[in-house]
Write a protein that holds these residues in place. Structure first.
Motif, short mmCIF file in Angstrom:
data_model
loop_
_atom_site.label_atom_id
_atom_site.label_comp_id
_atom_site.label_asym_id
_atom_site.label_seq_id
_atom_site.Cartn_x
_atom_site.Cartn_y
_atom_site.Cartn_z
N GLN A 230 -72.71 76.88 34.57
CA GLN A 230 -73.81 76.66 35.52
C GLN A 230 -75.09 76.29 34.79
O GLN A 230 -75.81 75.38 35.19
N LEU B 143 -74.79 72.74 33.46
CA LEU B 143 -74.94 71.77 34.54
C LEU B 143 -76.40 71.61 34.94
O LEU B 143 -76.89 70.50 35.12
N ILE B 144 -77.12 72.70 35.05
CA ILE B 144 -78.54 72.64 35.40
C ILE B 144 -79.32 71.86 34.34
O ILE B 144 -80.16 71.03 34.66
N THR C 227 -68.36 80.85 33.56
CA THR C 227 -68.93 80.32 34.79
C THR C 227 -70.44 80.24 34.66
O THR C 227 -71.05 79.24 35.00
N ARG C 228 -71.05 81.29 34.13
CA ARG C 228 -72.50 81.31 33.95
C ARG C 228 -72.92 80.23 32.95
O ARG C 228 -73.88 79.52 33.16
#
Length: 64
Positions: free
Chosen positions: A13, A16-17, A9-10
């Motif tokens: 994220q 995606l950023i 998940t990290r």
């Protein structure tokens, strides 16, 4: 099990950023079409863009 989920998940994220941050740079670097290019049919612009891409002129290819 929770450790693996939070890692992915990290990582997702962060990915995606980065994609959103870098994706915002390309339209800012793109050039404007000239009046001559605006008058051309879309398929001609497409062919000119493909040609520019093959020659390594990526900014022009992106614009076209």
């Amino acid at each position: 099990m929770r450790g693996k989920r939070s890692f992915f998940t990290r990582t997702g994220q962060v990915a995606l950023i980065l994609i959103l941050a870098l994706g915002g740079l390309f339209p800012a670097a793109a050039e404007e079409l000239t009046d001559e290019d605006k008058a051309l049919p879309v398929w001609v612009l497409m062919e000119k863009g493909i040609s520019a891409f093959r020659e390594g002129d990526f900014a022009t290819a992106l614009t076209l």
